[in-house]
Design an enzyme around this catalytic site. Structure first.
Site, PDB file in Angstrom:
ATOM      1  N   LYS A 184      -1.190  31.674  54.175  1.00  0.00           N
ATOM      2  CA  LYS A 184      -1.138  31.730  55.641  1.00  0.00           C
ATOM      3  C   LYS A 184      -0.074  32.759  56.031  1.00  0.00           C
ATOM      4  O   LYS A 184       1.122  32.484  55.977  1.00  0.00           O
ATOM      5  CB  LYS A 184      -0.791  30.334  56.178  1.00  0.00           C
ATOM      6  CG  LYS A 184      -1.018  30.174  57.662  1.00  0.00           C
ATOM      7  CD  LYS A 184       0.187  30.577  58.452  1.00  0.00           C
ATOM      8  CE  LYS A 184      -0.107  30.659  59.920  1.00  0.00           C
ATOM      9  NZ  LYS A 184       0.950  31.333  60.660  1.00  0.00           N
ATOM     10  N   GLU A 258      12.142  30.473  50.030  1.00  0.00           N
ATOM     11  CA  GLU A 258      12.941  31.699  50.032  1.00  0.00           C
ATOM     12  C   GLU A 258      13.338  31.920  51.474  1.00  0.00           C
ATOM     13  O   GLU A 258      12.491  32.251  52.310  1.00  0.00           O
ATOM     14  CB  GLU A 258      12.110  32.848  49.457  1.00  0.00           C
ATOM     15  CG  GLU A 258      12.956  33.964  48.893  1.00  0.00           C
ATOM     16  CD  GLU A 258      13.356  34.954  49.963  1.00  0.00           C
ATOM     17  OE1 GLU A 258      14.480  34.793  50.504  1.00  0.00           O
ATOM     18  OE2 GLU A 258      12.574  35.837  50.263  1.00  0.00           O
ATOM     19  N   CYS A 292      15.608  39.788  54.362  1.00  0.00           N
ATOM     20  CA  CYS A 292      16.450  38.670  53.912  1.00  0.00           C
ATOM     21  C   CYS A 292      17.576  39.183  53.011  1.00  0.00           C
ATOM     22  O   CYS A 292      18.635  38.579  52.935  1.00  0.00           O
ATOM     23  CB  CYS A 292      15.612  37.620  53.194  1.00  0.00           C
ATOM     24  SG  CYS A 292      14.667  38.275  51.836  1.00  0.00           S
ATOM     25  N   GLU A 390      22.732  34.953  60.071  1.00  0.00           N
ATOM     26  CA  GLU A 390      21.760  36.017  59.829  1.00  0.00           C
ATOM     27  C   GLU A 390      21.305  36.586  61.172  1.00  0.00           C
ATOM     28  O   GLU A 390      20.995  35.841  62.099  1.00  0.00           O
ATOM     29  CB  GLU A 390      20.554  35.444  59.077  1.00  0.00           C
ATOM     30  CG  GLU A 390      19.550  36.485  58.682  1.00  0.00           C
ATOM     31  CD  GLU A 390      18.416  35.912  57.832  1.00  0.00           C
ATOM     32  OE1 GLU A 390      17.802  34.919  58.252  1.00  0.00           O
ATOM     33  OE2 GLU A 390      18.138  36.481  56.757  1.00  0.00           O
TER      34      GLU A 390
END
Ligand code: NDP
Length: 496
Positions: A184, A258, A292, A390
């Site tokens: 997906k 992750e 990331c 982040e």
């Protein structure tokens, strides 16, 4: 190289469901506009929760039939190699889709698609290495076997920043060992994954082995909660990662996550100054910082900090930002309005914290598209939000340290543990850093260099599990023990 033209046709994609390319069952679709050009570039099936159920059923039936899971490794390897060939054949087309949907520069999309093909080539080799082990040291009458079996149906949810690359860090590896899958992709960049669905069909993988389902808002959770999914592999935000893990745990499914990072690049006083400065700029601007692995925390030894910060700011001004279809461009458009708003919010937080805004700090003014000026903050306080959270944009926070221990303290004082790097000419210091950094990957005198052969994943809030490399065999297999006894067994029932 000349600038690539915008395509005049809007591609109409289909989902791959049980070996057929289809529309969603209710015919609903959603669109995507290029973040750099503001023109529509694709229309995609908005799959319903029932479509997702059908995809899982198809993957389960394919798995249980044994057509893939029990096939010899050589057969699976041959099929994966065929997909790799088709990816290479369609490389230009895939790169264009990637750039138009994500906003990243076309040269980087091309390299990314080459890397995607390499992942499929490499994973194909693992098809012939998913063997277990034999123990003949249990006494002469025993034989112990550790057999590796595919986990089953793997549900994969992938993000918008490197959609096909991240899908290819999961899918061919799971397939190599005999799993079946439902993929997906993010609703922002589903095109390359849906195109991959077409290639998988063309390669002739058996029906239902791979299903690629696009949609938004209601099918991700449906996939992770489905009883017939045996494992969930998710890449995305830490927040959604929590929800995915809780949902998977409710059913004791295997889960691999992750997630985010706030990755420190450490620059020691004895580093190659120019090489490190260039890498620092690359580290936080590659893929517009929507990465990331972005080196969004730059930790600089106090003896060189003034000069190094100055050099980074100078270099930032020389990196071409703009139309991602221009081969000279190195920083393209920001993927979504939400992402841009997040960047603006975090930059405001940096200003409010008292850090020095050395460049950037605002949207880039353009006629069309969504761009952000590359931004550098220096003098960032160690507990400031921009030192810990982040951002996922071209925004750098620099912090000074006094020695290696201090740099390690800063490195490890983070909720995240994805990657870290060090620039130094003292290899003893580099090695000490590599061993003590609590992260999944360490780069010594380089940044973001990755290989299909080397595992990738995070610690702490950056995730669970490892992708890539031969460890991927363990990730997607269950270990079964088979104990065989030869000869007469001592009787349990007396005198029988
Ligand atoms: P999200 O982390 O929000 O994930 C969105 C995806 O997860 C969609 O496919 C969605 O499917 C699915 N999903 C949502 N809720 C659930 C749930 N409860 N269970 C299972 N699946 C679910 O990614 P975004 O694209 O929205 O990005 C948000 C932030 O994530 C970014 O700003 C960035 O900070 C970070 N990010 C990190 C990445 C990384 O590589 N680590 C990559 C990309 C983003 P559906 O639409 O059907 O709900």
């Amino acid at each position: 190289m000349t600038k690539q033209a915008l395509p005049s046709l809007v591609k109409e994609y289909k989902i791959l469901l049980n070996g057929r390319l289809e529309d969603s069952s209710d015919g609903e679709r959603f669109d995507r506009k290029s973040p750099a050009h503001d023109v529509q570039v694709g229309t995609y099936p908005a799959a319903t929760p029932e479509d997702m159920d059908s995809a899982v059923e198809a993957a389960k039936a394919a798995f249980d039939s044994g057509v893939w899971s029990e096939a010899p490794g050589t057969d699976r390897a041959r099929a994966l190699r065929k997909v790799a060939e088709l990816i290479e054949r369609d490389l230009e087309q895939l790169a264009l889709i990637e750039t138009l949907e994500s906003g990243k520069p076309i040269t980087q999309s091309r390299s990314e698609m080459e890397a995607v093909a390499e992942l499929w080539w490499y994973a194909a080799t693992l098809s012939q290495h998913a063997e277990g082990s034999v123990n003949t040291d249990l006494g002469s009458e025993y034989l112990g076997l550790s057999v590796r079996e595919p986990v089953g149906v793997v549900g994969m949810i992938t993000p918008w920043n490197f959609p096909l690359l991240i899908a290819s860090q999961k899918l061919p590896f799971a397939l190599a060992v005999g799993c079946t899958a439902v993929l997906k992709p993010s609703q922002l960049t589903p095109g390359t994954s849906l195109h991959l669905g077409e290639l998988i069909n063309e390669a002739g993988l058996p029906d239902g082995v791979v299903n690629v389902i696009s949609g938004q808002g209601k099918i991700g959770a449906r996939l992770t909660a489905h009883k017939k999914v045996d494992m969930v592999s998710f890449t995305g935000s830490t927040q959604v990662g929590h929800a995915v893990a809780s949902s998977a745990l409710a059913d004791f499914k295997r889960v691999s996550l992750e997630l985010g990072g706030k990755n420190p690049m450490v620059v020691m006083a004895d580093a190659d100054f120019e090489a490190a400065a260039d890498a620092a700029v690359f580290g936080f601007t590659f893929n517009q910082g929507e990465c990331c692995n972005s080196a969004s925390r730059l930790l600089i030894h106090e003896d060189i900090a003034d000069a190094f910060e100055q050099r980074v700011v100078e270099l930032v001004g020389q990196v071409p930002v703009g139309d991602p279809l221009d081969p000279e461009t190195k920083i393209g458009a920001i993927a979504s309005e939400e992402q841009l708003a997040r960047i603006e919010e975090m930059v405001q937080s940096g200003i409010d914290s008292g850090a020095a805004l050395r460049c950037g700090g605002e949207r880039l003014s353009t006629d069309v598209g969504r761009f952000y000026n590359t931004t550098v903050f220096t003098g960032v306080e160690r507990d400031a939000e921009i030192a810990h959270e982040e951002i996922f944009g071209p925004v750098l926070s620099t912090i000074r340290f006094k020695d290696l221990d201090d740099a390690l303290k800063l490195t490890n004082n983070s909720q995240y543990g994805l990657s870290a790097g060090i620039w130094t000419s003292d290899l003893d210091a580099g090695w000490a850093f590599a061993r003590k950094a609590k992260v999944g990957t360490v780069w010594l005198n380089c940044w973001m260099d990755g290989f299909p052969e080397l595992s990738f994943g995070g610690r702490k809030h950056s995730g669970i599990g490892r992708e890539l490399g031969k460890h991927a065999i363990e990730e997607f297999t269950e270990l079964k023990t088979v104990t065989a006894r030869f000869g007469q067994r001592e009787m349990w029932v007396p005198n029988s």
